[in-house]
Design a protein around this motif. Structure first.
Motif, short mmCIF file in Angstrom:
data_model
loop_
_atom_site.label_atom_id
_atom_site.label_comp_id
_atom_site.label_asym_id
_atom_site.label_seq_id
_atom_site.Cartn_x
_atom_site.Cartn_y
_atom_site.Cartn_z
N ALA C 282 54.61 41.84 42.23
CA ALA C 282 53.91 40.84 41.40
C ALA C 282 54.86 39.73 40.98
O ALA C 282 54.51 38.55 41.00
CB ALA C 282 53.30 41.52 40.18
N ALA C 283 56.07 40.10 40.59
CA ALA C 283 57.03 39.10 40.11
C ALA C 283 57.36 38.09 41.20
O ALA C 283 57.41 36.88 40.95
CB ALA C 283 58.30 39.78 39.62
N ARG C 284 57.55 38.55 42.41
CA ARG C 284 57.86 37.62 43.50
C ARG C 284 56.66 36.72 43.81
O ARG C 284 56.80 35.54 44.07
CB ARG C 284 58.30 38.40 44.74
N ALA C 285 55.47 37.31 43.74
CA ALA C 285 54.27 36.53 44.02
C ALA C 285 54.12 35.39 43.01
O ALA C 285 53.76 34.26 43.37
CB ALA C 285 53.04 37.42 43.99
N VAL C 286 54.39 35.68 41.76
CA VAL C 286 54.26 34.66 40.71
C VAL C 286 55.32 33.58 40.88
O VAL C 286 55.07 32.41 40.59
CB VAL C 286 54.33 35.33 39.32
N ARG C 287 56.50 33.95 41.37
CA ARG C 287 57.53 32.94 41.64
C ARG C 287 57.12 32.06 42.82
O ARG C 287 57.38 30.87 42.85
CB ARG C 287 58.88 33.61 41.92
N MET C 288 56.43 32.66 43.79
CA MET C 288 56.01 31.86 44.94
C MET C 288 54.83 30.95 44.59
O MET C 288 54.79 29.81 45.00
CB MET C 288 55.62 32.79 46.09
N PHE C 289 53.88 31.47 43.84
CA PHE C 289 52.68 30.71 43.47
C PHE C 289 52.41 30.90 41.98
O PHE C 289 51.61 31.75 41.59
CB PHE C 289 51.48 31.18 44.29
N PRO C 290 53.05 30.12 41.13
CA PRO C 290 52.95 30.33 39.68
C PRO C 290 51.52 30.37 39.14
O PRO C 290 51.25 31.08 38.17
CB PRO C 290 53.71 29.12 39.11
N ARG C 291 50.61 29.68 39.77
CA ARG C 291 49.26 29.66 39.23
C ARG C 291 48.57 31.03 39.34
O ARG C 291 47.51 31.23 38.74
CB ARG C 291 48.39 28.62 39.93
N LEU C 292 49.14 31.95 40.10
CA LEU C 292 48.54 33.28 40.21
C LEU C 292 48.79 34.15 38.98
O LEU C 292 48.23 35.23 38.86
CB LEU C 292 49.11 34.02 41.44
N SER C 293 49.63 33.65 38.08
CA SER C 293 50.07 34.47 36.95
C SER C 293 48.94 35.05 36.12
O SER C 293 49.03 36.17 35.64
CB SER C 293 50.99 33.61 36.08
N THR C 294 47.87 34.30 35.92
CA THR C 294 46.79 34.79 35.06
C THR C 294 45.70 35.50 35.84
O THR C 294 44.74 36.00 35.24
CB THR C 294 46.12 33.63 34.29
N LEU C 295 45.82 35.58 37.14
CA LEU C 295 44.80 36.25 37.95
C LEU C 295 44.93 37.76 37.80
O LEU C 295 46.04 38.28 37.78
CB LEU C 295 45.00 35.83 39.41
N ASN C 296 43.82 38.46 37.67
CA ASN C 296 43.86 39.90 37.44
C ASN C 296 44.03 40.70 38.72
O ASN C 296 43.30 40.48 39.69
CB ASN C 296 42.56 40.36 36.77
N VAL C 297 44.96 41.63 38.69
CA VAL C 297 45.08 42.61 39.77
C VAL C 297 43.99 43.65 39.54
O VAL C 297 43.88 44.20 38.45
CB VAL C 297 46.45 43.29 39.74
N VAL C 298 43.16 43.89 40.55
CA VAL C 298 42.08 44.87 40.37
C VAL C 298 42.27 46.14 41.18
O VAL C 298 41.59 47.12 40.95
CB VAL C 298 40.68 44.27 40.67
N ARG C 299 43.17 46.10 42.16
CA ARG C 299 43.39 47.30 42.97
C ARG C 299 44.83 47.39 43.39
O ARG C 299 45.48 46.37 43.62
CB ARG C 299 42.54 47.26 44.24
N GLY C 300 45.31 48.61 43.52
CA GLY C 300 46.65 48.82 44.09
C GLY C 300 46.57 50.04 44.98
O GLY C 300 45.77 50.94 44.73
N TRP C 301 47.36 50.03 46.02
CA TRP C 301 47.41 51.24 46.84
C TRP C 301 48.74 51.33 47.56
O TRP C 301 49.52 50.38 47.59
CB TRP C 301 46.25 51.30 47.84
N ALA C 302 48.99 52.50 48.11
CA ALA C 302 50.15 52.69 48.96
C ALA C 302 49.65 53.30 50.25
O ALA C 302 48.74 54.12 50.24
CB ALA C 302 51.16 53.62 48.30
N ALA C 303 50.21 52.86 51.35
CA ALA C 303 49.85 53.44 52.64
C ALA C 303 51.13 53.74 53.41
O ALA C 303 52.22 53.29 53.04
CB ALA C 303 48.95 52.48 53.42
N LEU C 304 50.98 54.52 54.45
CA LEU C 304 52.15 54.97 55.20
C LEU C 304 52.18 54.33 56.58
O LEU C 304 51.28 54.57 57.40
CB LEU C 304 52.11 56.50 55.34
N ARG C 305 53.18 53.50 56.80
CA ARG C 305 53.34 52.93 58.14
C ARG C 305 53.76 54.05 59.09
O ARG C 305 54.47 54.98 58.70
CB ARG C 305 54.45 51.86 58.15
N VAL C 306 53.39 53.91 60.35
CA VAL C 306 53.80 54.88 61.36
C VAL C 306 55.03 54.28 62.05
O VAL C 306 54.91 53.40 62.91
CB VAL C 306 52.66 55.12 62.38
N MET C 307 56.19 54.75 61.66
CA MET C 307 57.43 54.06 62.03
C MET C 307 58.26 54.85 63.03
O MET C 307 58.57 56.01 62.82
CB MET C 307 58.25 53.80 60.76
#
Lengths: 99, 471, 370
Positions: C282-307
């Motif tokens: 989130a911190a990097r995203a806000v540095r890249m696009f500051p206007r995203l700061s007030t936008l709400n995160v509604v979902r988060g997930w983790a997935a497993l790449r097949v590496m």
């Protein structure tokens, strides 16, 4: 849609919705104020711009989203009215403003 | 204000208040968090700041909540209102809780957490249920309790369960009787409930119930054995149609209030990995807990209607028990003291639970209003219909996770709260497998929307930063 | 239960298996797609949905080429799927960016890009802040610069999977759900797959079961050295369209939500969301696009790449068990077109295309020997 009972002796709070002044009572949620003022629908959906208004009044349906003092997607049922508050109905997807 | 506690209680309804009182009065450093401005949860909403001076309209069962508020004030527990909890994690060493208050996000630590986030209305997906002017009975009751507001014009109450009649009586007392009560309690339930009738008659709920129905029927038209409903209107609810053995009828209306029981809010405790079990009798998920409220995750207890529906008084008892157990686990009281204090609570619990099986069986919502027909919306946020769900199954969706990815059901801001149970039961029906096997949407943090900028301010370890910034 | 006979059976109904099965369903053979359906681990459900070229293949030119060909034929895949199923996969190729938030990051990225370009002639532009801002006016002052590649794009990977599934059914392929393969027996003329939904027999099989390939491959004389590499993603509420190019770690979906990633964590099979990781994202995203700061995160997930050990795909036919193929990669979205149009048809005829001879798992033996 809703009316106030005469038993209610709370002080009046003034706020505006989409530029129009309305009256509420201290302790009202913004959603209650909107309903008492008959401001229905209070939002349209991002997916299809369908009309919506508060449904659950407890923060689990997210149909009461409004913009409060410039901040979008606020759950009106969880925020209490404040004197001079500026509310705007949220139409479609939330708008982002440059910082 | 420290950020490290013995016990953090989440939710200030009857279970949460009782848990906080019980833990704190036994010497545990206790914090009570709640997203609302005042304590009381849903049932005792606004009790500390009521617009009413007289107890006449809301009735005695509401005002007893004041006792808990007073005890909370004296208990020594810290109460932090207007604080949303968006994550909960057991670390093996305690718990970490993500909070959001005044736009600022924080991680709080404690040795034990008690989740008391209560229940919500069971969704009632009938045609037109998303129209403005359609709300839950609980919503209208909140407006009455917090803002002394009553329906204006023709209000129709529809559904099943004691709350339907309780609220109708409150409206009558307030001088705003509903225009119509449509009771969807299935005839078949009466037979099922008969098996539990003896315990119900012996319980405290019996006499309350008989008087209630009579009081309402005197002042409002009640139609029973309703087998289908549809709400009509373009921009808002304008009319309601209903079906009984006599066929379809219709009536204009200004407001429709729906209720078909309440179900536990499982999102926070299930996001922490606490196991859920499907309860057939109540057709919803319960937390797998022991008699103290201990969940399957060490460090996390669940108390009140958020673990399983039992009503406000049962919730308070379970809160007391959870508070005692956490005080014990933190070494503030020994097992003997805990058990001594718990004895009266366990006895009261047994008494209060008598008769609940009858209520559950009698008022279990009918299948037709739990699993909707084709064009009716299932997911309010993303506007996915039952037909979309069926098409997704046809295209290979085999459970809630794959259904979500195919149909967007559950991807909106409510994070599957309003569609979750419908999805589980609809998939069970479509795939011919029991709900327990189908499972539920996987809840993961953030379990409440949190602004990106607020999330950004949460501290991260070097390892966590390194996993993102890779050079 | 009597075994069902097919000409070829694909094990694994994720993006790799579904794209291959789709490509195999050309009317000339009976195709089965076996999927455990709604299993807990599914890279196809949790990925970032990029169709990405600018960072692929440094060290293996054939991979850069494969990626390029797949990107070039993705539009055809999208068009075919829409025509056959009515489902719009949301594919677009407007060109994409990697944004850099420090001089060190910029140097590193530019260096990688130059080397890849020298190896495989990947078109790109190196842009400073002002040049980036002309194309992405919403970037914040901390963006030092970017690398832009006109061949980068994105799709809706969930709808892609759904469309592939629907198309397979329409083309007469058979999808078998609840079919996690527990045993593979081989005999003259083919293979017998045991699943909870019954047995499936076919003279040719394709193992496309992601992390499950590690267990299945040795049963047919193949080696699939894959490990899970955890990645976390958050998604915001919908907002009005403003970002028309995907960034490698941030993109706006067709519906309007902002999808933001990503992490690389060696965490085994754990898919819990770590608050410190998503906070960093989130911190990097806000540095890249500051206007995203007030936008709400509604979902988060983790997935497993097949590496795989070098991150490149494995495509191989078993020498000891001819007719058994292995296909694994961590870019199932990008390579979907290549899987459908290039690799599947060859598998259907019992071979792999010459373009993928460098992708056998034997290359790992060479490494350890050296």
């Amino acid at each position: 849609m809703f009316r106030r009972l005469p038993e209610d002796g709370r002080p009046v709070i003034r706020l505006s919705v989409d530029g129009q002044g309305i009256e509420a009572r201290r302790g009202d949620s913004v959603a209650a104020a909107l309903l008492a003022a008959g401001i229905v629908p209070s939002r349209t959906t991002p997916a299809s711009e369908a009309p919506r208004a508060p449904y659950c009044m407890m923060g689990v349906c997210f149909d009461c989203l409004v913009e409060i003092d410039g901040m979008g997607s606020q759950q009106a049922c969880l925020v209490r009215v404040r004197e001079g508050m500026k509310v705007a109905t949220q139409r479609g997807a939330r708008r982002l403003v440059p910082v | 204000m420290t950020d490290s506690f013995d016990v953090i209680v989440i939710g200030a309804g009857p279970a949460g208040m009782a848990a906080a009182c019980s833990a704190a009065s036994n010497g545990a450093r206790t914090l009570l968090l709640d997203e609302n401005a005042g304590p009381g949860g849903q049932i005792y909403r606004a009790i500390a700041a009521s617009p009413f001076k007289s107890g006449r309209i809301l009735g005695h069962a509401y005002w007893v909540g004041e006792n808990w508020i007073n005890r909370l004030k004296r208990s020594g527990a810290e109460h932090r209102p207007r604080t949303t909890v968006w994550s909960l994690r057991a670390t093996g060493d305690g718990v970490e809780i993500g909070t959001l208050g005044d736009g600022v996000a924080q991680i709080l630590k404690a040795r034990q957490a008690i989740v008391a986030t209560g229940a919500m209305e069971r969704p009632m997906p009938v045609p037109g249920w998303t129209l403005p002017g359609v709300m839950t009975v609980g919503a209208a009751q909140t407006l009455l309790k917090s803002s002394a507001m009553v329906p204006q014009g023709e209000a129709v109450l529809a559904g099943t369960g004691p709350l339907l009649y309780l609220f109708a009586r409150q409206l009558i007392a307030a001088g705003a009787p509903p225009a119509l009560v449509l009771d969807t309690t299935p005839r078949a339930n009466r037979l099922r409930a008969l098996a539990h009738l003896p315990s119900f008659i012996a319980s405290r709920y019996f006499f309350k119930g008989i008087g209630l129905l009579a009081a309402v029927s005197r002042r409002a038209p009640v139609v029973r054995d309703v087998t289908s409903l549809a709400i009509e209107g373009a921009e808002r609810a304008m009319a309601i149609r209903w079906r009984t053995d006599a066929g379809w009828q219709e009536r204009g209306c200004d407001l429709v209030l729906l209720h078909q029981g309440v179900v536990p809010n499982i999102d926070l405790w299930s996001s922490a990995g606490c196991r859920a079990a499907w309860n057939d009798g109540q057709a919803c998920w319960h937390a797998e807990i022991d008699s103290w409220g201990q969940s399957s995750e060490a460090g996390i207890l669940v108390a009140g209607d958020g673990a399983g529906i039992g009503g406000a008084e049962v919730a308070a008892i379970r809160g007391v028990l959870a508070g005692l157990q956490t005080a014990h686990l933190c070494g503030r009281i020994d097992a003997g003291s805990r058990d001594l204090q718990a004895r009266a609570a366990f006895q009261a619990l047994a008494r209060l639970l008598r008769g609940r099986d009858f209520i559950d069986a009698a008022f279990l919502a009918p299948r037709w209003s739990r699993i909707p027909e084709a064009e009716t919306l299932v997911c309010r946020c993303e506007e996915a219909t039952m037909g979309d769900l069926v098409a997704a199954v046809r295209d290979g969706a085999g459970g809630p996770a794959s259904l979500k990815t195919f149909s967007r059901c559950g991807m909106g801001p409510c994070q599957g709260r309003q569609c979750g149970l419908v999805v589980t039961e609809a998939l069970a029906a479509a795939l011919g497998r029991p709900p327990a096997e189908i499972g539920h949407f996987r809840s993961r943090p953030p379990v409440r929307p949190i602004p990106l900028g607020a999330l950004a301010a949460i501290p991260a370890t070097d390892e966590e930063i390194g996993s993102v910034v890779r050079l | 239960m009597a075994a069902q006979d097919y000409d070829i059976a694909v094990v694994g109904g994720g993006l790799v298996g579904a794209a291959i099965a789709y490509g195999l369903c050309d009317g000339r053979r009976r195709v089965a797609l076996l999927d455990e359906a709604n299993g807990p681990i599914s890279a196809s459900r949790g990925n970032f949905a990029l169709v990405w070229v600018q960072s692929k293949g440094l060290g293996l030119p054939d991979y850069a080429e494969l990626t390029r060909r797949s990107s070039d034929s993705w539009q055809r895949l999208a068009d075919d799927l829409r025509e056959e199923t009515g489902i719009d996969t949301g594919f677009s190729r407007p060109g994409g960016f990697s944004l850099c938030l420090s001089d060190v990051e910029m140097q590193h990225r530019v260096d990688q890009m130059r080397r890849l370009h020298n190896q495989s002639a990947v078109p790109h532009e190196v842009l400073d802040h002002a040049q980036t801002a002309r194309l992405l006016p919403e970037i914040g002052p901390e963006v030092v610069g970017s690398v832009f590649c006109p061949l980068d794009g994105h799709a809706n990977s969930l709808l892609t999977l759904r469309a592939l599934n629907a198309a397979i059914a329409r083309r007469g392929g058979t999808r078998i759900a609840g079919a996690a393969v527990t045993a593979i027996a081989s005999h003259d003329g083919g293979f017998r797959l045991t699943t909870p939904s019954g047995e499936v027999a076919a003279p040719r099989i394709v193992l496309a079961a992601g992390l499950g390939n590690a267990r299945l491959a040795p049963l047919v004389g193949l080696n699939a050295p894959v490990r899970p590499l955890k990645g976390e993603i958050v998604v915001t509420e919908r907002t009005r369209p403003f970002l028309h190019h995907p960034v490698v770690n941030l993109r706006q979906t067709v519906e309007g939500g902002i999808m933001i990633g990503d992490s690389q964590e060696e965490a085994g099979f754990d898919t819990a969301v770590q608050t410190g990781v998503v906070a960093t994202i989130a911190a990097r995203a806000v540095r890249m696009f500051p206007r995203l700061s007030t936008l709400n995160v509604v979902r988060g997930w983790a997935a497993l790449r097949v590496m795989t050990p070098d991150g490149f795909p494995i495509y191989q036919q078993s020498a000891s068990h001819p007719g058994a193929f292995l296909a694994t990669c961590h870019s199932g979205v990008t390579l979907a077109a290549a899987h459908a149009f290039e690799i599947a048809p060859a598998m259907g005829m019992g071979v792999l295309p010459s373009t993928v001879t460098a992708f056998t798992a034997d290359r790992f033996d060479v490494q350890t020997a050296a």
